[in-house]
Design an enzyme around this catalytic site. Structure first.
Site, PDB file in Angstrom:
ATOM      1  CE  LYS A  62       4.968   3.989   1.933  1.00 17.92           C
ATOM      2  NZ  LYS A  62       5.435   2.945   0.977  1.00 17.92           N
ATOM      3  NE  ARG A  66      10.542  -1.469  -4.380  1.00 21.32           N
ATOM      4  CZ  ARG A  66       9.683  -0.707  -3.699  1.00 21.32           C
ATOM      5  NH1 ARG A  66      10.127   0.264  -2.908  1.00 21.32           N
ATOM      6  NH2 ARG A  66       8.384  -0.923  -3.790  1.00 21.32           N
ATOM      7  N   PRO A 121       0.834  -1.200   0.000  1.00 25.15           N
ATOM      8  CG  PRO A 121      -0.813  -1.596   1.594  1.00 25.15           C
ATOM      9  CD  PRO A 121       0.517  -2.097   1.125  1.00 25.15           C
ATOM     10  CD  GLU A 122       3.328   2.640  -4.252  1.00 22.31           C
ATOM     11  OE1 GLU A 122       3.177   3.733  -4.845  1.00 22.31           O
ATOM     12  OE2 GLU A 122       3.936   1.678  -4.759  1.00 22.31           O
ATOM     13  NE  ARG A 155       3.579 -10.559   1.024  1.00 22.23           N
ATOM     14  CZ  ARG A 155       4.176 -10.203  -0.103  1.00 22.23           C
ATOM     15  NH1 ARG A 155       5.254  -9.443  -0.072  1.00 22.23           N
ATOM     16  NH2 ARG A 155       3.697 -10.601  -1.264  1.00 22.23           N
ATOM     17  CG  HIS A 211      -3.367 -13.976   7.510  1.00 19.84           C
ATOM     18  ND1 HIS A 211      -2.203 -14.549   7.986  1.00 19.84           N
ATOM     19  CD2 HIS A 211      -3.762 -14.729   6.451  1.00 19.84           C
ATOM     20  CE1 HIS A 211      -1.899 -15.595   7.231  1.00 19.84           C
ATOM     21  NE2 HIS A 211      -2.832 -15.734   6.307  1.00 19.84           N
ATOM     22  CE  LYS A 255      21.295  15.386  -2.629  1.00 21.60           C
ATOM     23  NZ  LYS A 255      21.304  16.863  -2.557  1.00 21.60           N
TER      24      LYS A 255
END
Length: 269
Positions: free
Chosen positions: A57, A259, A2-3, A109, A90, A150
Site C-alpha cells: 500500500k 477488525r 485506503p487499501e 487524521r 488538511h 496455522k
C-alpha cells in the site's frame, strides 16, 4: 482506510501528470504525519520523476537521487491540481511540477507517511513482506503451504502482510464471502482446492475494485477528486443485519483481530 485497490487507482491517476516532470519544489505544512517527514526528501527538488510504482500500500515516486515513499494511512488522498489552487486545512504536502501542476497530499487524521529511500535501496517499511496478490507468485499452492499448522482465523491470515500484501479488511470479507468460506475457520483447515478458490476470488475482487476506481466509504477520492464506485459492488461488508444477496439470511458481524468482519453464517462454512 485506503487499501491496495485505492492505492493502485491513485498511482494510475497521478502517473500521466507526474512521469518525466521535474519536481520544482516540495512544500511540507507539517513536520510530522505518522512519522517525522525526513529532510532527505528535499533532495528530490530539481529532479525528474522517472517512475511511479507501488509496493503493497506504498506509492514510490522515483528519481535519480532517491524516491519518495507515500502511504495514505487512514484518511489520506492524492490529487493533481493547478499549482495556484489554494491549499486547504488538511493539505499537508505539495509536490510542485514543471508542467504547472501540483501533487497535493490531504490527510485529516495524519496517519499517513512521506518517507525517503536512497537510490537502489528499499526502505525498512518494505522489508519482510509477502508477494503482491495480483502476481503469479500468489497462488493456491503458495497459500496452502503457508497455512500448514496455522490455527489463526483465515481472515486474519490473508490480511497478514508477511503472507500476502494488500488484502485489507473490506476485500478480505468480500473475498471470503464470494469463496463461501467462513472467516473464523482455522487457516490450516482449508483444503488445497479451497485455497485455490479463495485466491481466485481475492484476485478477482481486487481487480474489479481497481477497475471501479476503488471503494469510497468516507475519505478516499481518486486523483481527479472523484469517488471510487466499488462500494456499489459490496455484498457483505458494512451490511450487518441486511439480507444476504444469495440466501436472504441476515448478514452477521463480529470482530476478528480487532477488525469488523461481515459474513453469512448460512452461505459460508
Amino acid at each position: 482506510m485506503p487499501e491496495l485497490p485505492e492505492v493502485e487507482v491513485s498511482r494510475m491517476g497521478i502517473t500521466p501528470h507526474l512521469l518525466n516532470q521535474t519536481i520544482q519544489s516540495l512544500i511540507f505544512r507539517t513536520p510530522k504525519l505518522r512519522w517525522v517527514i525526513p529532510s532527505e526528501l528535499k533532495k528530490l527538488q530539481g529532479q525528474v520523476i522517472r517512475h511511479i510504482g507501488r509496493r503493497a500500500k506504498y506509492l514510490i515516486i522515483e528519481t535519480d537521487v532517491g524516491s519518495a515513499i507515500v502511504h495514505l494511512g487512514m484518511s489520506g488522498s492524492l490529487r493533481v491540481l493547478d499549482a495556484d489552487f489554494p491549499a486547504g486545512k488538511h493539505d499537508h504536502v505539495d509536490l510542485k511540477l514543471s508542467n504547472g501542476k501540483v501533487l497535493r497530499y490531504n490527510d485529516p487524521r495524519r496517519f499517513g507517511a512521506w518517507l525517503y529511500a536512497a537510490p537502489g535501496e528499499d526502505h525498512d517499511v518494505l522489508g519482510n513482506i509477502g508477494p503482491e496478490p495480483l502476481t503469479d507468485a500468489f497462488d493456491g499452492q503458495y497459500m496452502f503451504e503457508k497455512a500448514q499448522g496455522k490455527r489463526v482465523a483465515v481472515k486474519q491470515f490473508i490480511m497478514d502482510n508477511k503472507i500476502v500484501v494488500g488484502v485489507g479488511n473490506i476485500y478480505a470479507s468480500e473475498s471470503l464471502f464470494r469463496s463461501r468460506i467462513l472467516p473464523t475457520r482455522a487457516t490450516m483447515s482449508l483444503s488445497a482446492e479451497e485455497w485455490q478458490r479463495l485466491v481466485s476470488h481475492i484476485k478477482q475482487t481486487l481487480q474489479t475494485a481497481i477497475e471501479q476506481g476503488g471503494t469510497t466509504l468516507k475519505d478516499f477520492s481518486q486523483a481527479d477528486g472523484k469517488p471510487g464506485y466499488f462500494a456499489q459492488e459490496l455484498q457483505v461488508y458494512g451490511k450487518a443485519g441486511e439480507s444476504c444477496p444469495e440466501c436472504g439470511e441476515a448478514i452477521q458481524e463480529l470482530k476478528i483481530g480487532q477488525r469488523n468482519t461481515f459474513y453469512c453464517s448460512y452461505c459460508q462454512c
